[in-house]
Design a protein around this motif. Structure first.
Motif, PDB file in Angstrom:
ATOM      1  N   PHE A   1      15.901  20.096  11.836  1.00  0.00           N
ATOM      2  CA  PHE A   1      14.980  19.626  10.959  1.00  0.00           C
ATOM      3  C   PHE A   1      14.635  18.297  11.269  1.00  0.00           C
ATOM      4  N   THR A   2      15.580  17.452  12.014  1.00  0.00           N
ATOM      5  CA  THR A   2      15.076  16.372  12.576  1.00  0.00           C
ATOM      6  C   THR A   2      13.941  16.142  13.538  1.00  0.00           C
ATOM      7  N   SER A   3      13.656  17.172  14.368  1.00  0.00           N
ATOM      8  CA  SER A   3      12.680  17.070  15.329  1.00  0.00           C
ATOM      9  C   SER A   3      11.240  17.214  14.929  1.00  0.00           C
ATOM     10  N   GLN A   4      11.119  18.008  13.680  1.00  0.00           N
ATOM     11  CA  GLN A   4       9.785  18.239  13.425  1.00  0.00           C
ATOM     12  C   GLN A   4       8.894  17.018  12.875  1.00  0.00           C
ATOM     13  N   PRO A   5       9.355  16.024  12.022  1.00  0.00           N
ATOM     14  CA  PRO A   5       8.643  15.046  11.762  1.00  0.00           C
ATOM     15  C   PRO A   5       8.350  13.979  12.943  1.00  0.00           C
ATOM     16  N   ILE A   6       9.135  14.161  13.724  1.00  0.00           N
ATOM     17  CA  ILE A   6       8.862  13.240  15.111  1.00  0.00           C
ATOM     18  C   ILE A   6       7.687  14.094  16.155  1.00  0.00           C
TER      19      ILE A   6
ATOM     20  N   LEU B   1       8.603  15.491   4.900  1.00  0.00           N
ATOM     21  CA  LEU B   1       9.374  16.476   5.194  1.00  0.00           C
ATOM     22  C   LEU B   1      10.771  16.641   4.541  1.00  0.00           C
ATOM     23  N   ALA B   2      11.317  15.464   4.494  1.00  0.00           N
ATOM     24  CA  ALA B   2      12.655  15.218   3.657  1.00  0.00           C
ATOM     25  C   ALA B   2      12.240  15.797   2.305  1.00  0.00           C
ATOM     26  N   LEU B   3      11.349  15.622   1.753  1.00  0.00           N
ATOM     27  CA  LEU B   3      11.238  16.290   0.279  1.00  0.00           C
ATOM     28  C   LEU B   3      11.243  17.651   0.415  1.00  0.00           C
ATOM     29  N   ALA B   4      10.778  18.367   1.325  1.00  0.00           N
ATOM     30  CA  ALA B   4      10.770  19.686   1.455  1.00  0.00           C
ATOM     31  C   ALA B   4      12.476  20.073   1.777  1.00  0.00           C
ATOM     32  N   ILE B   5      13.377  19.273   2.411  1.00  0.00           N
ATOM     33  CA  ILE B   5      14.603  19.667   2.541  1.00  0.00           C
ATOM     34  C   ILE B   5      15.373  19.561   1.242  1.00  0.00           C
ATOM     35  N   ILE B   6      15.073  18.324   0.687  1.00  0.00           N
ATOM     36  CA  ILE B   6      15.496  18.066  -0.684  1.00  0.00           C
ATOM     37  C   ILE B   6      15.366  18.965  -1.687  1.00  0.00           C
ATOM     38  N   GLY B   7      14.166  19.424  -1.464  1.00  0.00           N
ATOM     39  CA  GLY B   7      13.767  20.599  -2.504  1.00  0.00           C
ATOM     40  C   GLY B   7      14.824  21.783  -2.137  1.00  0.00           C
TER      41      GLY B   7
ATOM     42  N   ILE C   1       0.881  -1.293  -0.002  1.00  0.00           N
ATOM     43  CA  ILE C   1       0.049  -0.024   0.103  1.00  0.00           C
ATOM     44  C   ILE C   1       0.892   1.246  -0.111  1.00  0.00           C
ATOM     45  N   ASP C   2       2.021   1.151   0.755  1.00  0.00           N
ATOM     46  CA  ASP C   2       3.082   2.368   0.872  1.00  0.00           C
ATOM     47  C   ASP C   2       3.454   2.563  -0.672  1.00  0.00           C
ATOM     48  N   HIS C   3       3.740   1.702  -1.238  1.00  0.00           N
ATOM     49  CA  HIS C   3       4.384   1.732  -2.538  1.00  0.00           C
ATOM     50  C   HIS C   3       3.330   2.322  -3.702  1.00  0.00           C
ATOM     51  N   GLU C   4       2.239   1.859  -3.473  1.00  0.00           N
ATOM     52  CA  GLU C   4       1.067   2.496  -4.244  1.00  0.00           C
ATOM     53  C   GLU C   4       0.803   3.826  -4.018  1.00  0.00           C
ATOM     54  N   ILE C   5       0.820   4.202  -3.053  1.00  0.00           N
ATOM     55  CA  ILE C   5       0.277   5.622  -2.303  1.00  0.00           C
ATOM     56  C   ILE C   5       1.417   6.696  -2.708  1.00  0.00           C
ATOM     57  N   SER C   6       2.697   6.179  -2.550  1.00  0.00           N
ATOM     58  CA  SER C   6       3.719   6.993  -3.123  1.00  0.00           C
ATOM     59  C   SER C   6       3.972   7.003  -4.306  1.00  0.00           C
ATOM     60  N   SER C   7       3.572   6.085  -5.354  1.00  0.00           N
ATOM     61  CA  SER C   7       3.687   6.095  -6.577  1.00  0.00           C
ATOM     62  C   SER C   7       2.668   7.121  -7.238  1.00  0.00           C
ATOM     63  N   TYR C   8       1.419   7.399  -6.448  1.00  0.00           N
ATOM     64  CA  TYR C   8       0.411   8.353  -7.062  1.00  0.00           C
ATOM     65  C   TYR C   8       0.543   9.591  -6.447  1.00  0.00           C
ATOM     66  N   ASP C   9      -0.164   9.516  -5.080  1.00  0.00           N
ATOM     67  CA  ASP C   9      -0.279  10.761  -4.450  1.00  0.00           C
ATOM     68  C   ASP C   9       1.006  11.271  -3.836  1.00  0.00           C
ATOM     69  N   GLY C  10       1.844  10.662  -3.753  1.00  0.00           N
ATOM     70  CA  GLY C  10       3.365  11.359  -3.566  1.00  0.00           C
ATOM     71  C   GLY C  10       3.694  12.239  -4.237  1.00  0.00           C
ATOM     72  N   CYS C  11       3.272  12.310  -5.475  1.00  0.00           N
ATOM     73  CA  CYS C  11       3.721  13.447  -6.521  1.00  0.00           C
ATOM     74  C   CYS C  11       3.130  14.823  -5.853  1.00  0.00           C
ATOM     75  N   SER C  12       2.093  14.686  -5.270  1.00  0.00           N
ATOM     76  CA  SER C  12       1.597  16.218  -4.811  1.00  0.00           C
ATOM     77  C   SER C  12       2.370  16.514  -3.727  1.00  0.00           C
ATOM     78  N   PHE C  13       3.086  15.692  -2.968  1.00  0.00           N
ATOM     79  CA  PHE C  13       3.982  16.078  -1.814  1.00  0.00           C
ATOM     80  C   PHE C  13       5.150  16.619  -2.302  1.00  0.00           C
ATOM     81  N   LYS C  14       5.729  16.179  -3.432  1.00  0.00           N
ATOM     82  CA  LYS C  14       6.989  16.644  -3.678  1.00  0.00           C
ATOM     83  C   LYS C  14       6.735  17.686  -4.576  1.00  0.00           C
ATOM     84  N   SER C  15       5.714  18.264  -4.975  1.00  0.00           N
ATOM     85  CA  SER C  15       5.727  19.209  -5.831  1.00  0.00           C
ATOM     86  C   SER C  15       5.556  20.705  -5.250  1.00  0.00           C
ATOM     87  N   MET C  16       4.970  20.691  -3.929  1.00  0.00           N
ATOM     88  CA  MET C  16       4.706  21.756  -3.262  1.00  0.00           C
ATOM     89  C   MET C  16       6.030  22.350  -2.889  1.00  0.00           C
TER      90      MET C  16
END
Length: 496
Positions: free
Chosen positions: A362-367, A153-159, A19-34
């Motif tokens: 940056f590490t403290s925020q997701p936790i 949140l890593a996607l934001a840092i990678i961004g 399920i994780d893979h399928e979610i990241s394959s589709y919905d994940g694109c919206s997270f990366k884009s912002m």
């Protein structure tokens, strides 16, 4: 293959992974884009500053931080709209508006214009992070959330690292009708519109109607989360009850204070890290390249700690990991305060301290976010709480932005003192919250034991783990949740 056969042959972890893979394959694109709302950080060394806008440093910083006021005013409202309209409608809308406004920054010529655009930018993005975080929580259990939030949140840092690389390449361009920072603004905003269209196609209201899951996987996802509060239906009475509970639960305010203490240095560093690196003797072009390692290293550290938080969730390590992250931030900011900002021989050491500070803040925020969402049950209560979390947290982050004025360069002493202080405050608050949750868990276990007339000796009453085990065994056949607010149930355990 049926759900039963799938569970028997693959096991729950494998199904979740699918399920994780399928979610990241589709919905994940919206997270990366912002793109990060701090995308303005990459244009500061490129000449987009108070001099270009013919304003004072404080006026420029107020304009830059105007997006935070948009956040504060529209965060909770936008989050509730996402519940009414649905994630599949609201997220693409605010992504598109955000992208258009982001590109508009290329056209501003005064601090007033910049402030207006940044305010609207913050208003447009206000509901994005809470909606994404709430959306993720619909698919994963409490013990799985930290890693997913860490990736988000890593996607934001990678961004940030990607933006710096993009800016580095653009700054090589000489001449042309547009200034380099105008090109950066345009190239950062345009792709988001395309991704918003893709998100509109694949996002759904939740796992019950997820297009990227099979019917069995939809049922599996909904059913397995019911013991943790379940997925609430769209019900006005439930919405009212849970929203009211979000404002009356004192623990919510505790988490908000923890978030505020963490967001101040987080936002300050997110926006001004290129400026700090620029003070180490690098030219504007090289500065963009040298910003990549701190962002990249911080991303790796954050993901490792997020994975540890989920892997060893039974040992209640979330608060401990946040405090370790705070120690990294404290050492980094203290190192910046303790070394000369004008001595070239110390520039490499200051670069190391900047990277260490980035790893901590940056590490403290997701936790912190997973800690909150894991202990706040009920879809509407969690939605309002997350929005409040970001709203009040962003009020605090204004402080972090206003102290990093250009006239405070190169040491930015006041800013570093505030970042250091906030990391210390977050450390203390996390420690106190952990003590409170451990006390509350033990109290509820004792209530359970008393309800079943269990007898414990004085030595056994001092053994928290023994009390937990005995209480859990007594109620293993009983439901662990209420229909609306299972965090009020005596058998519910808080993550500490």
């Amino acid at each position: 293959m049926s759900l039963e056969e799938k569970t028997e042959t693959k096991g729950i972890h494998e199904i979740v992974k699918d399920i994780d893979h399928e979610i990241s394959s589709y919905d994940g694109c919206s997270f990366k884009s912002m793109e990060r709302r701090s995308n303005i950080s990459s244009v500061l060394p490129a000449g987009f500053n108070n001099v270009y806008l013919k304003s004072s440093p404080i006026e420029f910083n107020l304009a830059v931080s105007a997006h935070l006021f948009g956040f504060v005013l529209f965060e909770i409202l936008s989050s509730l709209v996402s519940k009414v309209l649905g994630f599949q409608v609201w997220i693409p809308i605010i992504m598109t508006i955000w992208a258009a406004l982001s590109m508009c920054q290329a056209a501003v010529t005064t601090s007033v214009q910049l402030g207006i655009v940044r305010f609207l930018l913050g208003a447009a993005e206000a509901g994005f992070s809470p909606a994404c975080i709430d959306y993720i929580s619909l698919y994963y259990s409490r013990k799985e959330l930290t890693t997913r939030y860490g990736v988000f949140l890593a996607l934001a840092i990678i961004g940030g690292a990607f933006t710096s690389l993009l800016a580095y390449g653009i700054l090589q361009i000489k001449g042309g009708p547009l200034k380099n920072f105008q090109i950066i603004f345009l190239l950062e905003g345009a792709p988001t519109i395309i991704i918003a269209i893709i998100a509109a196609v694949f996002l759904t209201r939740g796992p019950g109607d997820a297009r990227f899951l099979t019917p069995n996987e939809r049922s599996f996802t909904v059913d397995r989360l019911k013991p943790e509060g379940g997925v609430d239906e769209k019900n006005k009475s439930v919405m009212k009850s849970q929203s009211k509970s979000a404002f009356s639960d004192p623990r919510v305010y505790g988490y908000v204070l923890i978030a505020t203490a963490g967001i101040i240095p987080n936002n300050a560093l997110n926006i001004f890290l290129p400026t700090l690196v620029n003070q180490l003797g690098y030219d504007p072009v090289t500065t963009q390249l040298m910003c990549v390692p701190p962002f990249a290293i911080a991303t790796v550290v954050m993901l490792i700690f997020s994975w540890i938080a989920d892997k060893y969730h039974n040992y209640r390590v979330r608060a401990l990991i946040i405090m370790i992250a705070d120690i990294l931030a404290i050492i980094g900011s203290a190192g910046m305060l303790g070394t000369s900002a004008t001595n070239p021989n110390l520039f490499r050491l200051r670069y190391f301290f900047t990277t260490l500070m980035a790893c901590g803040v940056f590490t403290s925020q997701p936790i912190v976010i997973s800690w909150l969402t894991g202990n706040i049950v009920g879809q509407y209560k969690r939605n309002v709480t997350i929005a409040t979390f970001f709203t009040i947290g962003n009020i605090g982050s204004v402080v972090g932005l206003l102290v990093f004025t250009k006239d405070a360069a190169p040491a930015f002493k006041n800013g570093m003192i505030i970042c250091l202080s906030m990391s210390v405050v977050q450390f203390v608050l996390c420690f106190l919250m952990k003590l409170h949750l451990e006390y509350e868990n033990k109290r509820r276990d004792l209530v359970t034991l008393a309800k079943h007339n269990a007898q414990l000796s004085e030595s056994e009453l001092k053994d928290t783990e023994l009390i937990k085990e005995k209480a859990a065994k007594l109620v293993e056949d009983e439901p662990k949740f209420d229909e609306i607010l299972c965090d009020r149930h005596p058998n519910w355990r808080y993550i500490s």
